[in-house]
Design a protein around this motif. Sequence first.
Motif, PDB file in Angstrom:
ATOM      1  N   UNK B  67       0.725  -1.325   0.113  1.00 29.28           N
ATOM      2  CA  UNK B  67      -0.012   0.057   0.013  1.00 29.28           C
ATOM      3  C   UNK B  67       1.033   1.359  -0.200  1.00 29.28           C
ATOM      4  N   UNK B  68       0.916   2.071  -0.978  1.00 28.93           N
ATOM      5  CA  UNK B  68       1.851   3.015  -1.311  1.00 28.93           C
ATOM      6  C   UNK B  68       1.000   4.543  -1.124  1.00 28.93           C
ATOM      7  N   UNK B  69      -0.291   4.378  -1.085  1.00 27.21           N
ATOM      8  CA  UNK B  69      -1.132   5.731  -1.177  1.00 27.21           C
ATOM      9  C   UNK B  69      -1.838   6.116   0.205  1.00 27.21           C
ATOM     10  N   UNK B  70      -1.808   7.174   0.295  1.00 30.70           N
ATOM     11  CA  UNK B  70      -2.431   7.638   1.746  1.00 30.70           C
ATOM     12  C   UNK B  70      -3.685   8.534   1.560  1.00 30.70           C
ATOM     13  N   UNK B  71      -4.185   8.631   0.275  1.00 27.36           N
ATOM     14  CA  UNK B  71      -5.357   9.506   0.160  1.00 27.36           C
ATOM     15  C   UNK B  71      -6.737   8.699   0.736  1.00 27.36           C
ATOM     16  N   UNK B  72      -7.760   9.280   1.068  1.00 29.95           N
ATOM     17  CA  UNK B  72      -8.734   8.801   1.763  1.00 29.95           C
ATOM     18  C   UNK B  72      -9.341   7.594   0.877  1.00 29.95           C
ATOM     19  N   UNK B  73      -9.462   8.016  -0.345  1.00 31.98           N
ATOM     20  CA  UNK B  73     -10.187   6.692  -1.331  1.00 31.98           C
ATOM     21  C   UNK B  73      -9.315   5.547  -1.377  1.00 31.98           C
ATOM     22  N   UNK B  74      -7.969   5.887  -1.380  1.00 36.67           N
ATOM     23  CA  UNK B  74      -6.733   4.677  -1.922  1.00 36.67           C
ATOM     24  C   UNK B  74      -6.511   3.966  -0.335  1.00 36.67           C
ATOM     25  N   UNK B  75      -7.151   4.298   0.657  1.00 33.19           N
ATOM     26  CA  UNK B  75      -6.892   3.654   1.753  1.00 33.19           C
ATOM     27  C   UNK B  75      -7.919   2.524   1.936  1.00 33.19           C
ATOM     28  N   UNK B  76      -8.984   2.570   1.254  1.00 28.63           N
ATOM     29  CA  UNK B  76     -10.149   1.399   1.204  1.00 28.63           C
ATOM     30  C   UNK B  76      -9.477   0.263   0.467  1.00 28.63           C
ATOM     31  N   UNK B  77      -9.204   0.106  -0.850  1.00 26.59           N
ATOM     32  CA  UNK B  77      -9.065  -0.985  -1.365  1.00 26.59           C
ATOM     33  C   UNK B  77      -8.077  -2.286  -0.678  1.00 26.59           C
ATOM     34  N   UNK B  78      -6.613  -1.638  -0.253  1.00 28.48           N
ATOM     35  CA  UNK B  78      -6.080  -2.565   0.515  1.00 28.48           C
ATOM     36  C   UNK B  78      -6.720  -3.027   1.801  1.00 28.48           C
ATOM     37  N   UNK B  79      -7.270  -2.310   2.560  1.00 30.51           N
ATOM     38  CA  UNK B  79      -7.975  -2.680   3.832  1.00 30.51           C
ATOM     39  C   UNK B  79      -9.065  -3.659   3.531  1.00 30.51           C
ATOM     40  N   UNK B  80      -9.885  -3.358   2.608  1.00 21.67           N
ATOM     41  CA  UNK B  80     -11.284  -4.253   2.320  1.00 21.67           C
ATOM     42  C   UNK B  80     -10.752  -5.530   1.825  1.00 21.67           C
ATOM     43  N   UNK B  81      -9.472  -5.516   0.772  1.00 24.78           N
ATOM     44  CA  UNK B  81      -9.171  -6.844   0.440  1.00 24.78           C
ATOM     45  C   UNK B  81      -8.598  -7.641   1.478  1.00 24.78           C
ATOM     46  N   UNK B 100       1.256   5.403   2.089  1.00 21.91           N
ATOM     47  CA  UNK B 100       0.603   4.400   2.600  1.00 21.91           C
ATOM     48  C   UNK B 100       0.652   4.190   4.159  1.00 21.91           C
ATOM     49  N   UNK B 101       1.868   4.902   4.624  1.00 18.52           N
ATOM     50  CA  UNK B 101       2.085   4.676   5.957  1.00 18.52           C
ATOM     51  C   UNK B 101       0.972   5.419   6.706  1.00 18.52           C
ATOM     52  N   UNK B 102       0.368   6.630   6.196  1.00 18.24           N
ATOM     53  CA  UNK B 102      -0.712   7.433   6.921  1.00 18.24           C
ATOM     54  C   UNK B 102      -1.940   6.821   7.355  1.00 18.24           C
ATOM     55  N   UNK B 103      -2.156   5.657   6.436  1.00 20.70           N
ATOM     56  CA  UNK B 103      -3.236   4.821   6.814  1.00 20.70           C
ATOM     57  C   UNK B 103      -3.115   4.090   8.174  1.00 20.70           C
ATOM     58  N   UNK B 104      -1.876   3.817   8.631  1.00 18.19           N
ATOM     59  CA  UNK B 104      -1.826   2.876   9.886  1.00 18.19           C
ATOM     60  C   UNK B 104      -1.333   4.038  10.870  1.00 18.19           C
ATOM     61  N   UNK B 105      -1.131   5.252  10.637  1.00 17.67           N
ATOM     62  CA  UNK B 105      -0.777   6.425  11.580  1.00 17.67           C
ATOM     63  C   UNK B 105      -1.991   6.646  12.750  1.00 17.67           C
ATOM     64  N   UNK B 106      -1.966   6.620  13.550  1.00 23.44           N
ATOM     65  CA  UNK B 106      -3.043   6.776  14.475  1.00 23.44           C
ATOM     66  C   UNK B 106      -3.877   7.960  14.465  1.00 23.44           C
ATOM     67  N   UNK B 107      -3.026   9.043  14.371  1.00 22.82           N
ATOM     68  CA  UNK B 107      -3.684  10.464  14.060  1.00 22.82           C
ATOM     69  C   UNK B 107      -3.976  10.478  12.622  1.00 22.82           C
ATOM     70  N   UNK B 108      -3.234  10.538  11.904  1.00 21.79           N
ATOM     71  CA  UNK B 108      -3.479  10.710  10.334  1.00 21.79           C
ATOM     72  C   UNK B 108      -4.484   9.740   9.802  1.00 21.79           C
ATOM     73  N   UNK B 109      -4.647   8.834  10.083  1.00 23.14           N
ATOM     74  CA  UNK B 109      -5.791   7.634   9.732  1.00 23.14           C
ATOM     75  C   UNK B 109      -7.095   8.418   9.728  1.00 23.14           C
ATOM     76  N   UNK B 110      -7.268   9.136  10.824  1.00 22.65           N
ATOM     77  CA  UNK B 110      -8.469   9.655  11.163  1.00 22.65           C
ATOM     78  C   UNK B 110      -8.775  11.110  10.032  1.00 22.65           C
ATOM     79  N   UNK B 111      -7.806  11.404   9.585  1.00 21.44           N
ATOM     80  CA  UNK B 111      -7.850  12.727   8.799  1.00 21.44           C
ATOM     81  C   UNK B 111      -7.242  12.624   7.436  1.00 21.44           C
ATOM     82  N   UNK B 112      -7.517  11.313   6.762  1.00 23.15           N
ATOM     83  CA  UNK B 112      -7.092  11.201   5.324  1.00 23.15           C
ATOM     84  C   UNK B 112      -7.762  11.915   4.403  1.00 23.15           C
ATOM     85  N   UNK B 113      -7.383  12.596   3.403  1.00 26.68           N
ATOM     86  CA  UNK B 113      -8.010  13.534   2.663  1.00 26.68           C
ATOM     87  C   UNK B 113      -8.348  12.851   1.115  1.00 26.68           C
ATOM     88  N   UNK B 114      -9.486  13.300   0.483  1.00 23.31           N
ATOM     89  CA  UNK B 114      -9.772  12.930  -0.782  1.00 23.31           C
ATOM     90  C   UNK B 114      -9.200  14.053  -1.575  1.00 23.31           C
TER      91      UNK B 114
END
Lengths: 81, 211
Positions: B67-81, B100-114
């Motif tokens: 997972x290399x992307x950290x935007x709100x929409x790109x966080x979904x596909x890896x996690x759903x699969x 992709x690190x931002x998806x796992x980052x406790x603060x940033x994962x709540x604030x991912x942007x589209x």
Amino acid sequence: MTTVNDVTETLDVKGASCPMPVIKTKGAIDDLDVDDILEVLATDAGSMSDLDGWAAGTEGVELLKQVEEGDVYKHYVRKTA
Amino acid sequence: MSTDTEPSAADGSAEATDDAEAANASGAVDEQPTEAELRDRIAELEDTVASLEADANDGTTKLTIVATQGSFDMAYPPLILASTAAAFGWDVVVFHTFWGLDILHEEKSDDLKLSAIGNPNMPMPNALAALPGMDRLATRMMENKIDDNGTATIDELIELSLDQGVDLQACQMTIDLMGYDEDDFHDGVTVGVGAATALQHMAESDVQLLV
């Protein structure tokens, strides 16, 4: 084929969408005993194909029946191992 | 490789080749293998087949996602699969690197942007999308849709994945590069891993995805 009259437990995932019906079903099946039957109630139209695919690709479960009743998709899964 | 090399004392391989050719020739023309030899060979092959079959059936299916992307929409596909594959009983590794690190980052994962700008799926021209606050607006719209649709949140998918034994990995090099701390990530996230670890998992996997 086992009948679906003896449902052991019902899992209500109405309103939840992909991938929750499959993941919740897996979790509920894990908590049951062998030969128990889980009834899954879902409103996600994709759950018909997804639960079928999940059951086919997963050890220890058998999809007995799927029915559509109004807005609700009902799935019956038996734990086989 | 040259085939007309003169055999010499120093060149054992050439002699060995000659010997093998001679053996093949005589075997094919003069001597048929005995029945006992064939039985032994069949038994040997049966053993090999049995051991290969055991290996093939023994291993659970393994999935590795990078997972290399950290935007709100790109966080979904890896996690759903990943979470769905875990429900199949698969062995799952998600290697998060760069954004992709931002998806796992406790603060940033709540604030991912589209991203509103340069996104052809957004119902607004780029000139508007470039205005301040538009990413936030686009993200809010998507969040509302997700809520209405009963789709899980990113946090829920992370927790579900971890609960099911998915190995969520945070690339050490990019943790350092981004100036993150190992404690910034959700509990249960694997740190201290690099490209070699990711490659090892990919090599062992039946399915590999780069998102």
